[in-house]
Design an enzyme around this catalytic site. Structure first.
Site, mmCIF file in Angstrom:
data_model
loop_
_atom_site.group_PDB
_atom_site.id
_atom_site.type_symbol
_atom_site.label_atom_id
_atom_site.label_comp_id
_atom_site.label_asym_id
_atom_site.label_seq_id
_atom_site.Cartn_x
_atom_site.Cartn_y
_atom_site.Cartn_z
ATOM 1 C CG ASP A 12 -1.661 1.172 1.486
ATOM 2 O OD1 ASP A 12 -2.421 1.519 0.588
ATOM 3 O OD2 ASP A 12 -1.553 1.786 2.567
ATOM 4 C CG LEU A 13 1.858 5.614 -2.002
ATOM 5 C CD1 LEU A 13 3.302 5.243 -2.283
ATOM 6 C CD2 LEU A 13 1.292 6.433 -3.176
ATOM 7 C CG ASP A 14 -1.684 7.617 3.131
ATOM 8 O OD1 ASP A 14 -0.736 8.077 3.794
ATOM 9 O OD2 ASP A 14 -2.878 7.813 3.426
ATOM 10 C CB THR A 20 0.443 10.920 1.420
ATOM 11 O OG1 THR A 20 0.209 9.532 1.333
ATOM 12 C CG2 THR A 20 1.600 11.270 0.517
ATOM 13 C CE LYS A 48 -3.752 7.533 9.200
ATOM 14 N NZ LYS A 48 -2.900 7.216 10.325
ATOM 15 C CB SER A 117 -1.875 3.051 -3.655
ATOM 16 O OG SER A 117 -2.424 4.264 -3.189
ATOM 17 C CB ALA A 118 -7.247 3.709 -2.388
ATOM 18 C CE LYS A 148 -5.844 -0.638 -1.054
ATOM 19 N NZ LYS A 148 -4.666 0.066 -0.530
ATOM 20 C CD GLU A 172 -3.724 -1.622 2.817
ATOM 21 O OE1 GLU A 172 -3.811 -0.799 3.738
ATOM 22 O OE2 GLU A 172 -4.051 -1.360 1.660
ATOM 23 C CG ASP A 173 -1.897 2.570 6.334
ATOM 24 O OD1 ASP A 173 -2.309 2.162 5.232
ATOM 25 O OD2 ASP A 173 -2.108 3.721 6.757
HETATM 26 P P1 B16 Z 1 -6.499 10.236 -3.742
HETATM 27 P P2 B16 Z 1 -3.549 4.221 0.137
HETATM 28 C C1 B16 Z 1 -5.352 6.204 0.102
HETATM 29 O O1 B16 Z 1 -4.040 5.748 -0.173
HETATM 30 C C2 B16 Z 1 -5.344 7.093 1.333
HETATM 31 O O2 B16 Z 1 -5.006 6.333 2.484
HETATM 32 C C3 B16 Z 1 -6.715 7.712 1.534
HETATM 33 O O3 B16 Z 1 -6.696 8.574 2.652
HETATM 34 C C4 B16 Z 1 -7.109 8.481 0.260
HETATM 35 O O4 B16 Z 1 -8.413 9.039 0.389
HETATM 36 C C5 B16 Z 1 -7.052 7.529 -0.932
HETATM 37 O O5 B16 Z 1 -5.757 6.970 -1.047
HETATM 38 C C6 B16 Z 1 -7.398 8.224 -2.236
HETATM 39 O O6 B16 Z 1 -6.402 9.173 -2.530
HETATM 40 O O7 B16 Z 1 -7.457 11.289 -3.332
HETATM 41 O O8 B16 Z 1 -5.074 10.721 -3.915
HETATM 42 O O9 B16 Z 1 -6.975 9.465 -4.962
HETATM 43 O O10 B16 Z 1 -3.494 4.080 1.623
HETATM 44 O O11 B16 Z 1 -4.523 3.251 -0.533
HETATM 45 O O12 B16 Z 1 -2.177 4.181 -0.504
HETATM 46 MG MG MG Z 2 -2.717 3.183 3.396
#
Ligand code: B16
Ligand code: MG
Length: 223
Positions: A12-14, A20, A48, A117-118, A148, A172-173
């Site tokens: 996962d990224l964030d 982030t 998150k 990542s989302a 997710k 994953e966090d």
């Molecule tokens: P964006 P991850 C997620 O990243 C974030 O944890 C979540 O807070 C955010 O709303 C989502 O990405 C969408 O991000 O607005 O940049 O498309 O944890 O899946 O890496």
């Molecule tokens: Mg995350």
């Protein structure tokens, strides 16, 4: 060559590779202030791993007011513009502890690596922290329909890597991310708080606590 119980690691990224969440918070806070909605770091925790539009819905619910779809689309775009301003200034110094070391270690042992990542801003962020080349494939929010805890993102990643889901480990966090990994039939390692990530197969504080050697022993430890 020895057969491993895993062939690929999906990150996962964030919250796993970079933090982030603080930039998401600042951008959502600016929107919440503009709309007079009470929003603190505590509420931010609920966002998150959640997609952009689902995050917006959670925030708007705190207002008790109803908004039209076109207002919602405008708010999401405003938030993203502010968020992109923050992440555009990111540098490699913001990579979380152990990420580069673990990825290099895995690659040297022939393990495939990927991002799942989302975030629709995944490519921009990876470019800013100069990590794009460390992954065999990058799957992000632009490439899937369901967020997710739906397993779609991890199943798409596995198929792009040409690896069977039961040979993938997910880092994953978020609770939603661990659920998604399990629904995909993958092993889920939680990165963060043990009390929150109770469904994970194993939990670490950050990636500096993990190595190829530790991963090879994990299944035996857990049995
Ligand atoms: P964006 P991850 C997620 O990243 C974030 O944890 C979540 O807070 C955010 O709303 C989502 O990405 C969408 O991000 O607005 O940049 O498309 O944890 O899946 O890496
Ligand atoms: Mg995350």
């Amino acid at each position: 060559m020895q057969t491993m119980w895993f062939d690929a690691c999906i990150f996962d990224l964030d919250g796993v590779i970079v933090d982030t969440a603080k930039y998401h918070f600042l951008a959502w806070k600016r929107l919440a202030d503009m709309l007079d909605i009470p929003f603190s770091e505590k509420e931010n925790e609920k966002l998150k791993g959640v997609s952009r539009l689902a995050s917006l819905e959670i925030i708007l619910e705190l207002s008790g007011k109803k908004y039209t779809d076109s207002e919602k689309a405008k708010f999401a775009e405003m938030k993203n513009t502010w968020y992109v301003e923050f992440v555009s200034r990111m540098t490699p110094s913001e990579i979380l502890p152990g990420a580069i070391e673990l990825l290099t270690d895995l690659k040297s042992h022939g393990i495939k690596t990927a991002i799942g990542s989302a975030s629709k801003n995944t490519l921009l962020i990876l470019e800013k922290v100069r990590m794009k080349d460390l992954f065999d494939t990058i799957t992000d929010g632009n490439m899937v329909k369901s967020a997710k805890p739906d397993p779609e993102i991890f199943l798409v990643t596995a198929s792009m890597l040409n690896v069977k889901p039961d040979k993938c480990i997910v880092f994953e966090d978020s609770v939603a991310g661990i659920k998604a990994a399990h629904k995909a039939g993958m092993y889920g390692i939680g990165v963060g708080n043990k009390e929150i990530l109770i469904e994970a197969d194993y939990v670490i504080n950050d990636l500096s606590e993990m190595s190829f050697l530790k991963l090879t022993a994990l299944k035996t430890i857990n049995q």
